[in-house]
Design a protein around this motif. Structure first.
Motif, short mmCIF file in Angstrom:
data_model
loop_
_atom_site.label_atom_id
_atom_site.label_comp_id
_atom_site.label_asym_id
_atom_site.label_seq_id
_atom_site.Cartn_x
_atom_site.Cartn_y
_atom_site.Cartn_z
N GLY A 1 0.90 -1.25 -8.61
CA GLY A 1 1.98 -1.16 -7.64
C GLY A 1 1.53 -1.34 -6.21
O GLY A 1 2.12 -2.11 -5.45
N TRP A 2 0.48 -0.63 -5.84
CA TRP A 2 -0.01 -0.74 -4.47
C TRP A 2 -0.65 -2.11 -4.25
O TRP A 2 -0.58 -2.66 -3.15
N GLY A 3 -1.25 -2.66 -5.30
CA GLY A 3 -1.81 -4.00 -5.18
C GLY A 3 -0.73 -5.06 -5.06
O GLY A 3 -0.82 -5.95 -4.21
N ASN A 4 0.30 -4.96 -5.89
CA ASN A 4 1.41 -5.92 -5.83
C ASN A 4 2.08 -5.92 -4.46
O ASN A 4 2.72 -6.91 -4.08
N PHE A 5 1.95 -4.83 -3.73
CA PHE A 5 2.56 -4.74 -2.41
C PHE A 5 1.97 -5.79 -1.47
O PHE A 5 2.53 -6.05 -0.40
#
Length: 492
Positions: free
Chosen positions: A149-153
């Motif tokens: 999730g934080w990476g996809n951001f």
């Protein structure tokens, strides 16, 4: 130290497994920043090169096409050589390709470099294996969710920042400097990751596959299913060749397209040879009971990731231009509003992993896929007559269930077979790109309304497959240590 304190995830900690988590999600964030640095700048790129609608669609499809085989290749590579080495090298090479894209002087150069940049999307697979090595089963869902999730951001960060950075640089080449900047960031972080990351906790064993070239399966039936599930990966590349062929975009000649089709047939049968070769022993008798796993679990996860991450890639690619054209917005305004779709990754994907850890993998995945279908039906109804904030809220609501579904999928992946986690993640991840290529190809022929409805229908089909075929992970999986002893790893 109590077990509760040992197992608690403290996001403000930067030591041990939490340091690994932070190092890894930042690497993935940068991967996505580079991978989607073009999406919010498409209007600038279109004006700079005088691109047609079909050429824009081609760039979008090319951006996700190579990630299909790349995730398979990276999955096998990371299982063999470890995440630290592979992720560092991937970031460095992707930075160089990014510089080529930023300096492109023709559509052909744009297309080739965009196609090659699809390889950076395979970085996701590396982190899945690394996080799975550092976190226990009771935490792996939320840890993988935070990572993803934080990476996809990174795609949202690109949408929010790059249009403004382009204006800051100014001039016709502003978009070039903005995209090149993401390459500089990737190159610098590749060094940091190599120096600080570690493949496993101290004293832990990094399990490697017994054989390379294909996944090990447990029965003849699983081998057949494996061969069937390999086929869409090749058909999707064939679809891309057809889209670029003389009957459509006309970048490839008839002879080139035919050679690609022939090459794909040869490669598929070569892959079948490897599948049989790696699993020759189970043709005589099934694998020992303690080493078995069910390949149908992977097949269902493939479909689930096709409609979750596949649709996210497609929507992230087209949403800035969709908002821009539908509501007559500027590039900066459209980029900021479209980033709301990816913005939800910060909480939704970790939330999907957390719910899977607490309430069950199958039940959680079914809930999110069901609401995903409803969300895309809602997005299909957006028109210029909508109140703009309502359209943005609809996109955010839909994206919550899309990304939570992704978290739920990869809460299961590390629990299938530990020594093959990279390969499992590679295949599941590749199906996300299969979905993206298929959905973006559909978009090149139909209106956004039909595009969203196609995703909705695909989600309904996937929900049925999960309900009928998926089994809740439970018990333990067995891995053999180098000295021949068996280690049992809890999956529930």
């Amino acid at each position: 130290m109590s077990s509760s304190s040992t197992n608690r995830i403290n996001l403000f900690s930067f030591s041990g497994k939490m340091r690994t988590l932070h190092l890894t999600w930042i690497a993935f964030f940068i991967s996505f920043l580079v991978w989607f640095n073009h999406a919010p700048l498409l209007s600038h790129i279109r004006d700079s090169f005088g691109l047609s609608k079909q050429e824009i669609a081609t760039l979008l499809i090319l951006n996700v096409a190579l990630t299909i085989p790349a995730r398979i290749i990276i999955g096998m590579t990371v299982d063999r050589f470890g995440p630290r080495m592979v992720y560092s090298l991937l970031l460095a090479v992707s930075a160089l390709i990014c510089f080529v894209f930023a300096s492109s002087t023709s559509f052909e150069m744009l297309a080739i470099s965009r196609f090659l940049l699809g390889f950076v999307g395979a970085g996701f697979v590396i982190g899945i294996r690394l996080i799975g090595e550092w976190f226990p089963a009771k935490q792996v869902g939320v840890a993988e969710g935070i990572y993803g999730g934080w990476g996809n951001f990174g795609s949202a960060a690109a949408a929010m920042s790059l249009p403004s950075i382009t204006l800051l640089f100014g001039g016709e080449d502003g978009w070039r400097y903005a995209t090149a900047l993401t390459g500089v960031i990737a190159l610098g972080y590749s060094v940091i990751f190599f120096r600080l990351a570690r493949d496993t906790p101290e004293g832990a064993t990094y399990f490697k596959p017994n054989k390379s070239g294909a996944m090990e399966v447990s029965s003849r039936g699983d081998m057949v299913l494996y061969a069937i599930m390999k086929l869409p990966l090749f058909l999707t590349i064939a679809l891309l060749a057809w889209k670029l062929g003389p009957n459509n975009i006309d970048i490839l000649s008839d002879m080139t397209a035919d050679l690609i089709y022939l090459g794909l047939v040869v490669l598929y049968f070569y892959q079948l040879y490897h599948i049989v070769s790696v699993n020759r022993s189970i043709l005589r008798e099934p694998a020992p009971e303690f080493q078995r796993y069910k390949f149908k679990q992977i097949a269902v996860l493939n479909l689930a990731y096709l409609v979750t991450f596949g649709s996210e890639l497609a929507v992230v690619s087209m949403l800035p231009l969709f908002f821009m054209d539908t509501f007559s917005l500027s590039g900066v305004e459209a980029g900021i509003l479209a980033s709301a779709y990816a913005f939800m990754n910060l909480v939704s994907r970790p939330g999907g992993g957390l719910m899977s850890d607490r309430y069950g993998r199958k039940k959680t995945l079914m809930i999110f896929i069901g609401f995903l279908a409803i969300g895309y039906f809602g997005m299909s109804q957006i028109t210029a007559d909508w109140w703009l904030p309502a359209a943005v809220l609809m996109a955010m609501g839909c994206s919550f269930f899309v990304q939570a579904g992704e978290g739920a999928v990869f809460a299961v992946v590390p629990l299938v077979k530990r020594r093959m986690t990279g390969q499992v993640a590679g295949m599941v991840g590749a199906y996300g790109n299969v979905g993206a290529v298929c959905f973006l190809t559909v978009l090149s022929f139909v209106s956004p309304k039909i595009f969203f409805l196609v995703i909705c229908a695909s989600a309904i089909f996937t929900w049925i497959a999960i309900a009928v075929f998926m089994e809740e992970p439970e018990g333990e999986m067995a891995e053999i240590l180098p000295d021949g002893t068996v280690e049992l790893i809890t999956v529930k």
